[in-house]
Scaffold this active site. Sequence first.
Site, PDB file in Angstrom:
ATOM      1  N   ASP A  48      -3.463   6.357   4.360  1.00  0.00           N
ATOM      2  CA  ASP A  48      -2.347   5.578   4.901  1.00  0.00           C
ATOM      3  C   ASP A  48      -2.285   5.634   6.427  1.00  0.00           C
ATOM      4  O   ASP A  48      -1.498   6.365   7.013  1.00  0.00           O
ATOM      5  CB  ASP A  48      -1.016   6.013   4.279  1.00  0.00           C
ATOM      6  CG  ASP A  48      -0.918   5.595   2.820  1.00  0.00           C
ATOM      7  OD1 ASP A  48      -1.432   4.522   2.488  1.00  0.00           O
ATOM      8  OD2 ASP A  48      -0.340   6.347   2.017  1.00  0.00           O
ATOM      9  N   ASP A  96       4.501  11.089   0.352  1.00  0.00           N
ATOM     10  CA  ASP A  96       3.806  10.000  -0.338  1.00  0.00           C
ATOM     11  C   ASP A  96       2.532   9.587   0.398  1.00  0.00           C
ATOM     12  O   ASP A  96       1.753   8.777  -0.121  1.00  0.00           O
ATOM     13  CB  ASP A  96       4.733   8.790  -0.526  1.00  0.00           C
ATOM     14  CG  ASP A  96       5.352   8.323   0.775  1.00  0.00           C
ATOM     15  OD1 ASP A  96       6.150   9.088   1.347  1.00  0.00           O
ATOM     16  OD2 ASP A  96       5.034   7.213   1.232  1.00  0.00           O
ATOM     17  N   ARG A 143      -9.487  -1.075   0.140  1.00  0.00           N
ATOM     18  CA  ARG A 143      -9.528   0.356   0.447  1.00  0.00           C
ATOM     19  C   ARG A 143     -10.208   1.105  -0.687  1.00  0.00           C
ATOM     20  O   ARG A 143      -9.987   0.818  -1.863  1.00  0.00           O
ATOM     21  CB  ARG A 143      -8.108   0.888   0.669  1.00  0.00           C
ATOM     22  CG  ARG A 143      -8.078   2.372   0.984  1.00  0.00           C
ATOM     23  CD  ARG A 143      -6.772   2.799   1.620  1.00  0.00           C
ATOM     24  NE  ARG A 143      -5.630   2.747   0.718  1.00  0.00           N
ATOM     25  CZ  ARG A 143      -4.392   3.069   1.082  1.00  0.00           C
ATOM     26  NH1 ARG A 143      -4.126   3.423   2.328  1.00  0.00           N
ATOM     27  NH2 ARG A 143      -3.403   3.009   0.213  1.00  0.00           N
ATOM     28  N   ARG A 180      -0.939  11.245  -4.950  1.00  0.00           N
ATOM     29  CA  ARG A 180      -0.252  11.795  -3.790  1.00  0.00           C
ATOM     30  C   ARG A 180       0.649  12.953  -4.218  1.00  0.00           C
ATOM     31  O   ARG A 180       0.981  13.081  -5.399  1.00  0.00           O
ATOM     32  CB  ARG A 180       0.598  10.701  -3.129  1.00  0.00           C
ATOM     33  CG  ARG A 180      -0.183   9.407  -2.859  1.00  0.00           C
ATOM     34  CD  ARG A 180       0.747   8.190  -2.862  1.00  0.00           C
ATOM     35  NE  ARG A 180      -0.008   6.929  -2.759  1.00  0.00           N
ATOM     36  CZ  ARG A 180      -0.323   6.332  -1.618  1.00  0.00           C
ATOM     37  NH1 ARG A 180       0.046   6.876  -0.478  1.00  0.00           N
ATOM     38  NH2 ARG A 180      -1.003   5.202  -1.612  1.00  0.00           N
ATOM     39  N   GLY A 232       6.347   3.920  -4.757  1.00  0.00           N
ATOM     40  CA  GLY A 232       5.318   3.183  -5.482  1.00  0.00           C
ATOM     41  C   GLY A 232       4.565   2.217  -4.587  1.00  0.00           C
ATOM     42  O   GLY A 232       4.918   1.978  -3.436  1.00  0.00           O
ATOM     43  N   ASP A 274       7.425  -8.210   1.168  1.00  0.00           N
ATOM     44  CA  ASP A 274       6.724  -9.398   0.679  1.00  0.00           C
ATOM     45  C   ASP A 274       5.379  -9.067   0.047  1.00  0.00           C
ATOM     46  O   ASP A 274       4.689  -9.952  -0.461  1.00  0.00           O
ATOM     47  CB  ASP A 274       6.538 -10.416   1.811  1.00  0.00           C
ATOM     48  CG  ASP A 274       5.717  -9.882   2.987  1.00  0.00           C
ATOM     49  OD1 ASP A 274       5.142  -8.780   2.873  1.00  0.00           O
ATOM     50  OD2 ASP A 274       5.667 -10.574   4.023  1.00  0.00           O
ATOM     51  N   GLY A 275       4.999  -7.789   0.075  1.00  0.00           N
ATOM     52  CA  GLY A 275       3.747  -7.384  -0.554  1.00  0.00           C
ATOM     53  C   GLY A 275       2.507  -7.735   0.235  1.00  0.00           C
ATOM     54  O   GLY A 275       1.385  -7.526  -0.241  1.00  0.00           O
ATOM     55  N   LYS A 316      -5.097  -3.879  -0.475  1.00  0.00           N
ATOM     56  CA  LYS A 316      -3.868  -3.598   0.272  1.00  0.00           C
ATOM     57  C   LYS A 316      -3.410  -4.888   0.945  1.00  0.00           C
ATOM     58  O   LYS A 316      -4.158  -5.486   1.720  1.00  0.00           O
ATOM     59  CB  LYS A 316      -4.144  -2.511   1.314  1.00  0.00           C
ATOM     60  CG  LYS A 316      -2.912  -1.942   1.974  1.00  0.00           C
ATOM     61  CD  LYS A 316      -3.290  -0.728   2.808  1.00  0.00           C
ATOM     62  CE  LYS A 316      -2.074  -0.119   3.489  1.00  0.00           C
ATOM     63  NZ  LYS A 316      -2.447   1.048   4.309  1.00  0.00           N
TER      64      LYS A 316
END
Length: 492
Positions: free
Chosen positions: A260, A250, A174, A181, A88, A123-124, A111
């Site tokens: 990615d 993914d 983005r 995916r 995810g 930590d995102g 992102k």
Amino acid sequence: MTAHFPFDNSYVALPPNFFARVAPTPVAAPRLIKLNRPLAVQLGLDPDLLETPEGAEILSGNQMPETAASIAMAYAGHQFGNFVPQLGDGRAILLGEVVDRNGVRRDIQLKGAGRTPFSRMGDGRAALGPVLREYIVSEAMAALGIPTTRSLAAVLTGETVLRDPIQPGAVLTRVASSHIRVGTFQYFAARGDLASVRALADHAIARHYPEAAQAPSPYLALLEGVIGRQAELVASWMMVGFIHGVMNTDNCSVAGETIDYGPCAFMDTFDPKTVYSSIDQFGRYAYGNQPPIALWNLTRLAECLVRLLADDDDKGIEIAQTALGGFAERFNAAYLAKLAAKLGLFTSQPDDQQLSQEFLTALAKGEADFTLAFRRLSDAAVDPSDLGEVRALFADPAAFDEWAPRWRARIAAEPQDATTRQAAMRRVNPAYTPRNHRIEAVIRAAVDRDDFAPFEEILTVLANPFEEKAEFARYAEPPQPHEEVLETFCGT
């Protein structure tokens, strides 16, 4: 005046198990580094408003446009061949979708926007270096004509992120045709949730393969469509020496876009075994392995669709295997046609494949620079009797010397005049690609000195990769030994 985003969101109409609703985590002091103004206009956005302080607030996640429906998407994936049932969006948040000026639906995603229910131990956040790398490489790929996600904006957060070493934090905006995916299908298939697999397939057909809806077997047409786009995509990667580095399922887009950009890199010296990614210790995703890995990923997609292809599993598997059998033909046709064009061959003769492959063999044996060798060959196309500048690129020119007379004889049989042939070759053999040492220099200037002038310059150079300019000559050159970048990092 508010920066308006004309969101028209379709993914949130899918069942709630497809995503988690989540808002970006605010940042301390957003500062816009770069806005992609032409892309903003294409998306129907106002670039002048996005360049205001309020625009930076939105592009950092501090403010949400009124029509946003922010979510983190659920997906699974095979990572280096090992299946992980839940991945995810761990640091990316989809703000919503817009329909651009060409009538194409596009995702707009932040992102590095903070933690989500899929963040696990992360930590995102995103560091400045990887944000700049993705901005540079994705926009370069677009200029090269290769399907890709795009970069709308890069914003500094005014915070640091705990990486090795500590880096400034940043957020990348983005843009993608979608973020569906192969791993999205795997997420539901692994749970035995056929209804969700069907709903996702129907959504993918409506969004990316509308012609499949009219086919006798829409789900087979979907599978064949994805196979075809991935075959073309990877063939295009091979033509510019691009190495994705993390071809996990993914990171494999059902829309057929490059997605990615982690430890991605462009090959300097030609070697099919080239690996740059620090996490690819066994070379699974080496340059030369990318076509079979693409087929491996597509096989995982086909496994998810078996129950939609036929009521009987054995029949569904048979249908899927037949479809997958078409990958090699699609890839080889695209690869060989593109490679022939790079060599100035625009008609077809029986020995062309051998001639093309022997040039690659000569490059490998001679340890020649991939991009520069093809570009110098283009330059020599007007007078093929003088290949001195090409030959000089080979540490050992013996194999090239054996190949060159056969190439001269072959292009002499082409109907085009030399000037036309040269122009055609220059349109497919770039002078400039995002060389690793150049990207690293840009990142160092930005991270160490808060200097974004090199970032702006490399974007200018790569926006027109087929047009040589004297003032940008250094961008065409391979790295000196002390400049070589031997390893790239994911940055997450």
